[in-house]
Design an enzyme around this catalytic site. Sequence first.
Site, PDB file in Angstrom:
ATOM      1  N   GLN A 108       0.849  -1.198   0.000  1.00 14.02           N
ATOM      2  CA  GLN A 108       0.000   0.000   0.000  1.00 14.02           C
ATOM      3  C   GLN A 108       0.882   1.246   0.000  1.00 14.02           C
ATOM      4  O   GLN A 108       0.378   2.358  -0.094  1.00 14.02           O
ATOM      5  CB  GLN A 108      -0.867   0.008   1.261  1.00 14.02           C
ATOM      6  N   ASN A 109       2.188   1.049   0.138  1.00 15.37           N
ATOM      7  CA  ASN A 109       3.101   2.191   0.258  1.00 15.37           C
ATOM      8  C   ASN A 109       3.381   2.800  -1.108  1.00 15.37           C
ATOM      9  O   ASN A 109       3.420   2.103  -2.122  1.00 15.37           O
ATOM     10  CB  ASN A 109       4.407   1.762   0.928  1.00 15.37           C
ATOM     11  N   HIS A 126      -1.529   1.548  -4.148  1.00 17.49           N
ATOM     12  CA  HIS A 126      -1.898   2.955  -3.986  1.00 17.49           C
ATOM     13  C   HIS A 126      -1.021   3.891  -4.809  1.00 17.49           C
ATOM     14  O   HIS A 126      -0.944   5.082  -4.533  1.00 17.49           O
ATOM     15  CB  HIS A 126      -1.861   3.335  -2.498  1.00 17.49           C
ATOM     16  N   CYS A 134      -0.389  15.890 -14.263  1.00 18.18           N
ATOM     17  CA  CYS A 134      -1.361  16.978 -14.387  1.00 18.18           C
ATOM     18  C   CYS A 134      -2.732  16.388 -14.695  1.00 18.18           C
ATOM     19  O   CYS A 134      -2.888  15.645 -15.669  1.00 18.18           O
ATOM     20  CB  CYS A 134      -0.940  17.928 -15.501  1.00 18.18           C
ATOM     21  N   SER A 200       0.879  -3.164   8.600  1.00 12.93           N
ATOM     22  CA  SER A 200      -0.359  -2.516   8.144  1.00 12.93           C
ATOM     23  C   SER A 200      -1.428  -2.635   9.216  1.00 12.93           C
ATOM     24  O   SER A 200      -1.583  -3.693   9.833  1.00 12.93           O
ATOM     25  CB  SER A 200      -0.871  -3.146   6.844  1.00 12.93           C
ATOM     26  N   SER A 201      -2.180  -1.553   9.416  1.00 16.81           N
ATOM     27  CA  SER A 201      -3.295  -1.587  10.373  1.00 16.81           C
ATOM     28  C   SER A 201      -4.482  -2.346   9.784  1.00 16.81           C
ATOM     29  O   SER A 201      -5.433  -2.642  10.498  1.00 16.81           O
ATOM     30  CB  SER A 201      -3.715  -0.163  10.737  1.00 16.81           C
ATOM     31  N   ALA A 243       9.251  -4.433  12.085  1.00 14.44           N
ATOM     32  CA  ALA A 243       9.542  -5.152  10.840  1.00 14.44           C
ATOM     33  C   ALA A 243      11.036  -5.220  10.552  1.00 14.44           C
ATOM     34  O   ALA A 243      11.545  -6.237  10.099  1.00 14.44           O
ATOM     35  CB  ALA A 243       8.814  -4.473   9.680  1.00 14.44           C
TER      36      ALA A 243
HETATM   37  P1  OAD Z   1      -1.209   2.517   8.999  1.00 11.95           P
HETATM   38  O1  OAD Z   1      -0.500   3.751   9.457  1.00 11.95           O
HETATM   39  O2  OAD Z   1      -2.693   2.518   9.046  1.00 11.95           O
HETATM   40  O3  OAD Z   1      -0.706   1.248   9.833  1.00 11.95           O
HETATM   41  C1  OAD Z   1       0.647   1.015  10.056  1.00 11.95           C
HETATM   42  C2  OAD Z   1       0.772  -0.158  11.001  1.00 11.95           C
HETATM   43  O4  OAD Z   1       2.146  -0.465  11.152  1.00 11.95           O
HETATM   44  C3  OAD Z   1       0.215   0.123  12.403  1.00 11.95           C
HETATM   45  O5  OAD Z   1      -0.545  -0.977  12.851  1.00 11.95           O
HETATM   46  C4  OAD Z   1       1.480   0.296  13.250  1.00 11.95           C
HETATM   47  O6  OAD Z   1       1.289  -0.106  14.590  1.00 11.95           O
HETATM   48  C5  OAD Z   1       2.439  -0.617  12.534  1.00 11.95           C
HETATM   49  N1  OAD Z   1       3.863  -0.258  12.689  1.00 11.95           N
HETATM   50  C6  OAD Z   1       4.423   0.947  12.899  1.00 11.95           C
HETATM   51  N2  OAD Z   1       5.758   0.876  12.921  1.00 11.95           N
HETATM   52  C7  OAD Z   1       6.068  -0.442  12.726  1.00 11.95           C
HETATM   53  C8  OAD Z   1       7.282  -1.165  12.628  1.00 11.95           C
HETATM   54  N3  OAD Z   1       8.473  -0.567  12.716  1.00 11.95           N
HETATM   55  N4  OAD Z   1       7.211  -2.499  12.419  1.00 11.95           N
HETATM   56  C9  OAD Z   1       6.020  -3.141  12.325  1.00 11.95           C
HETATM   57  N5  OAD Z   1       4.830  -2.501  12.411  1.00 11.95           N
HETATM   58  C10 OAD Z   1       4.847  -1.164  12.588  1.00 11.95           C
HETATM   59  O7  OAD Z   1      -0.662   2.212   7.527  1.00 11.95           O
HETATM   60  P2  OAD Z   1      -1.343   1.340   6.378  1.00 11.95           P
HETATM   61  O8  OAD Z   1      -2.001   0.135   6.924  1.00 11.95           O
HETATM   62  O9  OAD Z   1      -0.314   1.175   5.339  1.00 11.95           O
HETATM   63  O10 OAD Z   1      -3.763   5.197   1.939  1.00 11.95           O
HETATM   64  O11 OAD Z   1      -2.441   2.341   5.862  1.00 11.95           O
HETATM   65  C11 OAD Z   1      -3.197   2.000   4.735  1.00 11.95           C
HETATM   66  C12 OAD Z   1      -3.487   3.220   3.920  1.00 11.95           C
HETATM   67  O12 OAD Z   1      -4.043   4.258   4.744  1.00 11.95           O
HETATM   68  C13 OAD Z   1      -2.284   3.904   3.298  1.00 11.95           C
HETATM   69  O13 OAD Z   1      -1.840   3.272   2.120  1.00 11.95           O
HETATM   70  C14 OAD Z   1      -2.809   5.273   3.013  1.00 11.95           C
HETATM   71  C15 OAD Z   1      -3.508   5.536   4.317  1.00 11.95           C
HETATM   72  O14 OAD Z   1      -4.538   6.474   4.278  1.00 11.95           O
HETATM   73  C16 OAD Z   1      -3.657   5.994   0.874  1.00 11.95           C
HETATM   74  O15 OAD Z   1      -2.763   6.799   0.772  1.00 11.95           O
HETATM   75  C17 OAD Z   1      -4.719   5.786  -0.130  1.00 11.95           C
END
Ligand code: OAD
Length: 257
Positions: A108-109, A126, A134, A200-201, A243
Amino acid sequence: MSADIPVSSAELTRAAELVAAARRGVAFTGAGVSAESGIRTFRGEGGLWRQYDPYKVASIEGFRSDPAVYWGVAREGWRMYRKAEPNPGHRALAALEEAGHLVGVITQNTDGLHRDAGTRKLIELHGNGRTVRCLDCGATEPRADIQARLERELPPRCRVCGGMHVKPDVVFFGEALPSAAMMEAFRMARECDLMLVVGSSLQVYPAADVPEVAADRNVPLVIVNDEPTPLDVAATVVVRGRAGEALPEIARRAAGA
Ligand code: OAD
């Protein structure tokens, strides 16, 4: 919250055994995998969406009505993105692909760090923030080129048509995910023999449907995250930790298994 990982934990060993046995494993990653590269996550402690309203900053509706709001935030954010380099977590995933345990990474990154780390098959659900486009004429340019303009021009104008809606090639709220990437991600989830979810959350759909497809097929599900996720109940093993520490250890143990 970032827990310390007991290096000899049973969870790491079990995760490594499952990874070692996989021949068509798939990793599904989120912002947590890049946290140790200095990139802020969205949710949880220090998350971007605790500071900003995502619907104002990162929705297509908000962007069309006032692109300067996004670019004001992105101007500051780029300073952190520009310096970011892959961490040992990104590199461990690339090594597991190289070793034949993973067929690729679905992320998703939008930071491009998996590619920088050497991942060959990368599905970016994403989009990728290193290019801007543009919305009026379709012209593209590297994101890095915009940064200098942002100091004197907010929002930045398209260099070809002068339009005001120059947008990074990432999916904003209210936009569809790239369909080819989605189809390929679901195909991989239907065919994998292991799903490894990292950082990922699992709160954003439809992306979070991808690991659920694998979980529904009862293939081994390994979750590496420093906080609980909604899919933990379905996981074969949950490794609670960072991670950048857990993945190299899993890869090291898998190589020795
Ligand atoms: P989140 O910020 O929602 O979740 C990140 C997860 O990683 C959380 O559960 C943290 O606890 C965990 N975390 C943080 N640091 C960590 C580490 N060092 N090792 C392991 N885990 C760790 O991010 P995403 O799930 O990627 O969408 O969010 C999904 C989408 O929401 C993104 O792609 C973005 C956002 O809005 C768009 O831009 C469309």
